[in-house]
Each structure stands twice: as C-alpha cells, then as structure tokens.
Motif scaffolding. Structure first.
Motif, PDB file in Angstrom:
ATOM      1  N   VAL A  54      74.513  27.065  -4.116  1.00 15.13           N
ATOM      2  CA  VAL A  54      73.098  27.398  -3.902  1.00 15.13           C
ATOM      3  C   VAL A  54      72.205  26.307  -4.491  1.00 15.13           C
ATOM      4  CG1 VAL A  54      71.262  29.058  -4.420  1.00 15.13           C
ATOM      5  CG2 VAL A  54      73.519  29.870  -3.774  1.00 15.13           C
ATOM      6  N   SER A  55      72.604  25.783  -5.632  1.00 18.43           N
ATOM      7  CA  SER A  55      71.792  24.744  -6.269  1.00 18.43           C
ATOM      8  C   SER A  55      71.672  23.526  -5.358  1.00 18.43           C
ATOM      9  CB  SER A  55      72.439  24.362  -7.607  1.00 18.43           C
ATOM     10  OG  SER A  55      71.606  23.460  -8.265  1.00 18.43           O
ATOM     11  N   GLN A  56      72.795  23.087  -4.783  1.00 21.85           N
ATOM     12  CA  GLN A  56      72.761  21.948  -3.863  1.00 21.85           C
ATOM     13  C   GLN A  56      71.991  22.281  -2.588  1.00 21.85           C
ATOM     14  OE1 GLN A  56      73.649  18.680  -4.140  1.00 21.85           O
ATOM     15  NE2 GLN A  56      73.708  19.340  -6.264  1.00 21.85           N
ATOM     16  N   PHE A  57      72.146  23.505  -2.137  1.00 23.76           N
ATOM     17  CA  PHE A  57      71.451  23.961  -0.926  1.00 23.76           C
ATOM     18  C   PHE A  57      69.931  23.838  -1.120  1.00 23.76           C
ATOM     19  CE2 PHE A  57      70.171  27.271   2.205  1.00 23.76           C
ATOM     20  CZ  PHE A  57      70.920  26.837   3.287  1.00 23.76           C
ATOM     21  N   MET A  58      69.491  24.166  -2.328  1.00 17.81           N
ATOM     22  CA  MET A  58      68.051  24.039  -2.630  1.00 17.81           C
ATOM     23  C   MET A  58      67.672  22.574  -2.818  1.00 17.81           C
ATOM     24  SD  MET A  58      67.332  27.104  -5.344  1.00 17.81           S
ATOM     25  CE  MET A  58      65.651  27.580  -4.922  1.00 17.81           C
ATOM     26  N   GLN A  59      68.450  21.899  -3.622  1.00 18.30           N
ATOM     27  CA  GLN A  59      68.137  20.510  -3.998  1.00 18.30           C
ATOM     28  C   GLN A  59      68.006  19.594  -2.787  1.00 18.30           C
ATOM     29  OE1 GLN A  59      69.224  19.537  -7.550  1.00 18.30           O
ATOM     30  NE2 GLN A  59      68.720  17.392  -7.379  1.00 18.30           N
ATOM     31  N   GLN A  60      68.872  19.821  -1.793  1.00 20.04           N
ATOM     32  CA  GLN A  60      68.869  18.936  -0.624  1.00 20.04           C
ATOM     33  C   GLN A  60      67.879  19.386   0.462  1.00 20.04           C
ATOM     34  OE1 GLN A  60      72.914  18.457   0.742  1.00 20.04           O
ATOM     35  NE2 GLN A  60      73.663  17.946  -1.307  1.00 20.04           N
ATOM     36  N   GLY A  61      67.082  20.384   0.147  1.00 23.88           N
ATOM     37  CA  GLY A  61      66.035  20.805   1.086  1.00 23.88           C
ATOM     38  C   GLY A  61      66.497  21.793   2.149  1.00 23.88           C
ATOM     39  N   HIS A  62      67.766  22.219   2.102  1.00 21.51           N
ATOM     40  CA  HIS A  62      68.249  23.141   3.142  1.00 21.51           C
ATOM     41  C   HIS A  62      67.630  24.528   3.009  1.00 21.51           C
ATOM     42  CE1 HIS A  62      71.112  20.075   4.088  1.00 21.51           C
ATOM     43  NE2 HIS A  62      71.674  20.156   2.897  1.00 21.51           N
ATOM     44  N   PHE A  63      67.366  24.918   1.776  1.00 22.30           N
ATOM     45  CA  PHE A  63      66.810  26.258   1.549  1.00 22.30           C
ATOM     46  C   PHE A  63      65.440  26.371   2.233  1.00 22.30           C
ATOM     47  CE2 PHE A  63      64.554  29.394  -1.232  1.00 22.30           C
ATOM     48  CZ  PHE A  63      65.330  30.490  -0.944  1.00 22.30           C
ATOM     49  N   ALA A  64      64.585  25.398   1.934  1.00 21.71           N
ATOM     50  CA  ALA A  64      63.235  25.425   2.519  1.00 21.71           C
ATOM     51  C   ALA A  64      63.323  25.390   4.047  1.00 21.71           C
ATOM     52  CB  ALA A  64      62.426  24.253   1.991  1.00 21.71           C
ATOM     53  N   ALA A  65      64.249  24.573   4.586  1.00 17.08           N
ATOM     54  CA  ALA A  65      64.368  24.449   6.042  1.00 17.08           C
ATOM     55  C   ALA A  65      64.896  25.758   6.643  1.00 17.08           C
ATOM     56  CB  ALA A  65      65.295  23.292   6.383  1.00 17.08           C
ATOM     57  N   HIS A  66      65.863  26.361   5.968  1.00 14.09           N
ATOM     58  CA  HIS A  66      66.427  27.634   6.453  1.00 14.09           C
ATOM     59  C   HIS A  66      65.326  28.700   6.504  1.00 14.09           C
ATOM     60  CE1 HIS A  66      69.273  30.955   6.954  1.00 14.09           C
ATOM     61  NE2 HIS A  66      68.594  31.584   6.019  1.00 14.09           N
ATOM     62  N   ILE A  67      64.546  28.766   5.433  1.00 11.75           N
ATOM     63  CA  ILE A  67      63.470  29.765   5.383  1.00 11.75           C
ATOM     64  C   ILE A  67      62.479  29.523   6.539  1.00 11.75           C
ATOM     65  CG2 ILE A  67      61.499  30.612   4.008  1.00 11.75           C
ATOM     66  CD1 ILE A  67      64.208  31.471   2.910  1.00 11.75           C
ATOM     67  N   ARG A  68      62.140  28.265   6.764  1.00 12.13           N
ATOM     68  CA  ARG A  68      61.201  27.953   7.855  1.00 12.13           C
ATOM     69  C   ARG A  68      61.746  28.432   9.201  1.00 12.13           C
ATOM     70  NH1 ARG A  68      60.186  23.148   5.251  1.00 12.13           N
ATOM     71  NH2 ARG A  68      61.691  21.990   6.514  1.00 12.13           N
ATOM     72  N   ARG A  69      63.008  28.129   9.458  1.00 17.21           N
ATOM     73  CA  ARG A  69      63.586  28.524  10.751  1.00 17.21           C
ATOM     74  C   ARG A  69      63.674  30.046  10.879  1.00 17.21           C
ATOM     75  NH1 ARG A  69      67.329  24.787   9.283  1.00 17.21           N
ATOM     76  NH2 ARG A  69      69.049  26.267   9.297  1.00 17.21           N
ATOM     77  N   MET A  70      64.097  30.698   9.808  1.00 18.58           N
ATOM     78  CA  MET A  70      64.261  32.158   9.880  1.00 18.58           C
ATOM     79  C   MET A  70      62.908  32.858   9.975  1.00 18.58           C
ATOM     80  SD  MET A  70      67.330  32.616  10.200  1.00 18.58           S
ATOM     81  CE  MET A  70      67.863  30.986  10.642  1.00 18.58           C
ATOM     82  N   ARG A  71      61.908  32.288   9.316  1.00 18.71           N
ATOM     83  CA  ARG A  71      60.577  32.891   9.372  1.00 18.71           C
ATOM     84  C   ARG A  71      60.102  32.951  10.828  1.00 18.71           C
ATOM     85  NH1 ARG A  71      57.092  29.463   5.979  1.00 18.71           N
ATOM     86  NH2 ARG A  71      58.116  30.346   4.173  1.00 18.71           N
ATOM     87  N   GLN A  72      60.356  31.867  11.528  1.00 16.74           N
ATOM     88  CA  GLN A  72      59.971  31.788  12.936  1.00 16.74           C
ATOM     89  C   GLN A  72      60.714  32.849  13.764  1.00 16.74           C
ATOM     90  OE1 GLN A  72      57.795  29.777  14.331  1.00 16.74           O
ATOM     91  NE2 GLN A  72      58.260  30.373  16.452  1.00 16.74           N
TER      92      GLN A  72
END
Ligand SMILES: Cc1ncc(COP(=O)(O)O)c(C=O)c1O
Length: 487
Positions: A368-386
């Motif tokens: 999870v830490s790497q997922f956040m650090q590399q920007g995947h978390f923010a990108a995942h949230i953006r896609r799922m929000r849509q």
C-alpha cells in the motif's frame, strides 16, 4: 463393558490417508474415553495386537507410544501395560457430569445479524460495501506485491512497530493533510486492520464499562454493537438534514464521554454535517471534555468537487480521533486502515493495538505504501470516482423513472450507496424480503434505528456493480415497489 474382542473387529481403512498407527491410536483412545475399556484393563502386547489386526507391528508400537505419552495407558514395570486409572476415571465423570448452563453476559443485541454481514460477500446488486478494482489497479497491485516480496529482508519478517511501517504512515499523513485538511504528524498515524479495529481501540482507550456515549440515529450498526460489547451505554441521537443534532445529545445524555460520528457522509442517510453543527459539536467536546471519533469511511469518493475537509481539521484541542480506511478506498479484503490519534492518547492507543494484535502485516503495508508513493492510489481514486458517479446516476435515474412516484431518491454527493425512501407506511423490511426473493439485495433503513420511528427506505450500494448490472436490477426493484404500492 466391552473389551478388546470388540476392538479386534475394527475396520482399519487401508486406503485412508490417515496412517494405520494413527487409526489404532484413535480407536483405543475413544474406547478409553467412552468407558468401553475400563481402568486397569491389560493392554495386549504389540505382537498380539498386530497379528489380530493384521498390521505391521511397528504401527501398533507407534500407536502405543503415543497412548503412553498422552497418559491413556500406563506401563507397570515387569507386569505390562494397562489402561490408566486417571483417564478412565475422567470417562466416568464425563458421563455423570450434568451439563453446565452458561449464559453469555452480554445482551444478544450486541451481536449484529452476522448472517447479514456474511452476505456482504455476495456479488449481487445492490449489496453494500463492494468496490471495483479495474485491470490497471489489479496489474499494478500484482507487480508491487511481487516486488515487495522480493525486497523483504530478515528484518521485515520479524516483529515490527505496532503503529505500522514508518513510510506508510508518512504517506498517509501527506495524503490526509492535502486531501482531507487533517492536522497530523506521521507519528500520530496508527495503522489498523480497518475502521472496525480503530473504533475498537478507541473504545478501549477512551471508555469504561457503564460510560455513556452518543451515536447517530439512524447509524452504523457495527459501532453500536462494538459499544455494547464493551458494556458502554450508547444513546441514539437524531440526525437531521444538517447531521447529528448536538442539542438533542446534550438533552438526552449530558454526561456522555464520547461521540461516534460519520460527518462527511452520514451512515446511512448520506447527509454531510453542516459547518454550524461541526463547530457546535467541537464546542460541546471542549466544554465537556468528551472525545469525538470521526469515521471518515468514504470521503475519497465525492462527486461534485474535492473531498470535504475533515472535522478533525477544525479541532483546536486534540479531541478528535480521525479514522480512515483503505478497505473502502481499495477493497474490503485488504483489511488496512488507520487512525490519527491525539498526542495525549497516542501511547495508550499504540499500547492497546499491540496487546490486541501486535502489529499490522508488514507485506500488505509495504504494498500500500508503494501504491500511494508512486501515485497509483490517487489515480485509482480518480478512475473509480468517475465510474461510481456513473453507476450512482444510472441507479438513481432508473429508480425514479421506473418507480412511478413510489421511491424518493436522495442523491448522495459522496460515498458508495444511496437511500431510496419509501412512502410512509410501507414496510422496508417486507420490501427487503421481497427483493431478496427476486434476487436483489437491499438493506432496510429501519434496521439502523434504535428508538425513534424509522423513515422507511432502502439502502442500495452502487459502487460494486457495473452499469449493465445496475440498470436492469434497478428497474426490477422499482417495479416491485411500485406494484406493492398499488395493492
Ligand atoms: C460507517 C462505516 N464505517 C466504516 C466502514 C469500513 O469498515 P472497515 O474499514 O472495518 O472495513 C464501513 C463499511 O461498511 C461503514 O459502513
């Protein structure tokens, strides 16, 4: 009383994966425990037993050794092996002992309807608490997991900080400051298995048995049940279109020691707590010395703009425990969440976390830490929000269009479910059952009330299902409700 004669007639199963020695051991053991072999009975020699059973002597010897080691038989020097006095006595006592009636000292209502909770795994619309994970996130997750496994050194495999991985806590802290206006330092972040564990720890740290607290009505049943389990006294306080009615709390339970709230998306109504109420609640906490537990379970998914700022961010006296979860933002099976803990409570909070469960699992935290650090978390949230927004709209639109006026949909600005209110007098419990028979999962809102008269409605999760599943199921549900209304 039986004897060895009966036992020689045993059917040993030579095709079984259970070794013969184990089968012999089990047979003698159960004969001793049932009293079929009395205390003091001589045990045949291993040679005799082996020939009677038609097995290799080594199997019998091995079984006898185990029986001897566990005390079922005893060896008397020079005279042989016998069924032991103590264990055979136990068998008699077991038979004569009266069943002891035990009662669980916690009221049954402390335990929620687990059948319903178990149902949460069902992949049928409109089950709540489900999330979508697209191919991109799944692939990234796989890659990061493989990398994390490869990079784990001997240090990572041992016991570690009960508060969690330093880098994950730093990443969460950065994220919360930017996205939720939370006031925090990384050392105030404590990693938990999710909201459930964070609330459990908060209860243990803040409250004693008999203490009074406020919870929302309607409200989250698991928090209520956790409080009951801890012998705390929850008072259900009304929620209106501005959120928890602080004044009602003051009147109902003026001595409350804590309040449990979902301010950014009230569970289940979806109401966002107004600024006036937030300030009123914080003022009450300051005056009374009570703590606020802020459950911010779906703040990532706001559809009309950036997420609302947290209640914690307005707190000037460190009286809010802020609780967030990856189990909603990513997927429930992950079992990772966090609490932002006021400094005065930190030592007790981390101590309790350690006593309950030592520490969070290192590997998952690293991923999870790497997922956040590399920007995947923010990108995942953006896609799922849509996606979730499209799913929400498809659901609401179909319900209104096909419901012929029998459903009033409260379109939530955020979150993963919506509430479709029914006409007054319609039983949401009956609709819940009828929908279930039609293969549709809905939750009756009246289940989330404790004392006040419920406003009947259906809680419908839209996050876990693609549009193609949502539209036909929503149409069927709307027709089902409309037809009942017409009767
Ligand atoms: C009000 C509320 N808080 C928190 C959660 C998430 O709990 P956890 O993080 O333990 O999975 C849920 C999930 O249904 C919820 O409805």
């Amino acid at each position: 009383m039986h004897g060895w004669a009966d036992l020689y007639a045993w059917q040993l199963d030579r095709t079984s994966r259970t070794p013969l020695s184990r089968q012999i051991y089990m047979q003698v053991r159960s004969a001793v425990l049932s009293g079929a072999l009395a205390a003091g009975t001589r045990v045949p020699s291993s040679r005799v037993m082996a020939s009677r059973l038609g097995v290799a002597r080594a199997s019998v010897v091995s079984a006898y050794e185990q029986l001897l080691a566990e005390g079922y038989v005893e060896s008397r020097h020079g005279s042989g092996t016998f069924i032991s006095q103590e264990v055979a006595g136990l068998a008699t006592r077991r038979r004569t002992a009266r069943a002891i009636r035990r009662t669980v000292p916690i009221p049954a209502k402390a335990f929620p309807d687990f059948e319903r909770s178990a149902m949460q795994g069902e992949a049928r619309p409109f089950n709540t608490g489900r999330t979508l994970i697209d191919a991109r996130t799944a692939e990234t997750w796989r890659t990061l997991t493989h990398r994390a496994v490869r990079q784990l050194g001997p240090y990572d495999l041992g016991y570690a900080d009960p508060a969690g991985l330093v880098e994950l806590r730093a990443n969460i802290c950065d994220y919360l400051r930017a996205a939720r206006a939370v006031q925090c330092e990384p050392e105030q972040i404590v990693i938990t298995a999710g909201t459930q564990q964070a609330v459990d720890i908060a209860i243990r740290v803040l409250l004693s048995a008999g203490d009074e607290v406020w919870v929302e009505e309607p409200g989250y049943p698991l928090t209520y049940a956790q409080l009951m389990l801890a012998r705390v006294r929850p008072h259900a306080i009304a929620v209106d279109e501005q959120g928890l009615v602080v004044d009602a709390g003051r009147r109902k339970a003026p001595r409350a020691r804590a309040v449990f709230v979902t301010p950014s998306h009230q569970f289940p109504s979806g109401v966002a707590m107004s600024m006036a109420r937030r300030l009123e609640l914080l003022a009450w906490a300051r005056q009374s010395g009570a703590f606020i537990v802020e459950d911010d379970y779906t703040s990532e998914f706001r559809y009309s703009g950036p997420p609302l700022a947290s209640l914690q961010g307005l707190d000037e006296s460190e009286q809010v425990i802020y609780v967030g979860t990856f189990n909603k933002a990513l997927f429930p099976g992950l079992r990772l969440g966090y609490a932002v803990v006021p400094r005065a409570l930190l030592q007790a909070f981390v101590g309790a976390r350690y006593l309950i469960d030592r520490q969070p699992a290192t590997l998952q935290q690293a991923v999870v830490s790497q997922f956040m650090q590399q920007g995947h978390f923010a990108a995942h949230i953006r896609r799922m929000r849509q996606l979730y927004r499209e799913q929400r709209d498809a659901l609401a639109e179909t319900l209104v269009r096909r419901g012929a006026g029998s459903l009033e949909v409260a379109l939530p600005d955020q979150g993963m479910h919506l509430v479709a209110y029914l006409r007054d007098g319609t039983s949401d419990i009956e609709i819940e059952a009828a929908a279930r028979r039609a293969g549709i999962v809905v939750r009756a809102i009246s289940r989330f009330y404790r004392s006040a008269r419920p406003r009947p409605g259906l809680m419908l999760g839209f996050s876990g299902f693609p549009r193609q599943l949502i539209v036909p199921a929503a149409a069927r549900l709307a027709m089902l409700v409309a037809n009942r209304d017409r009767r």
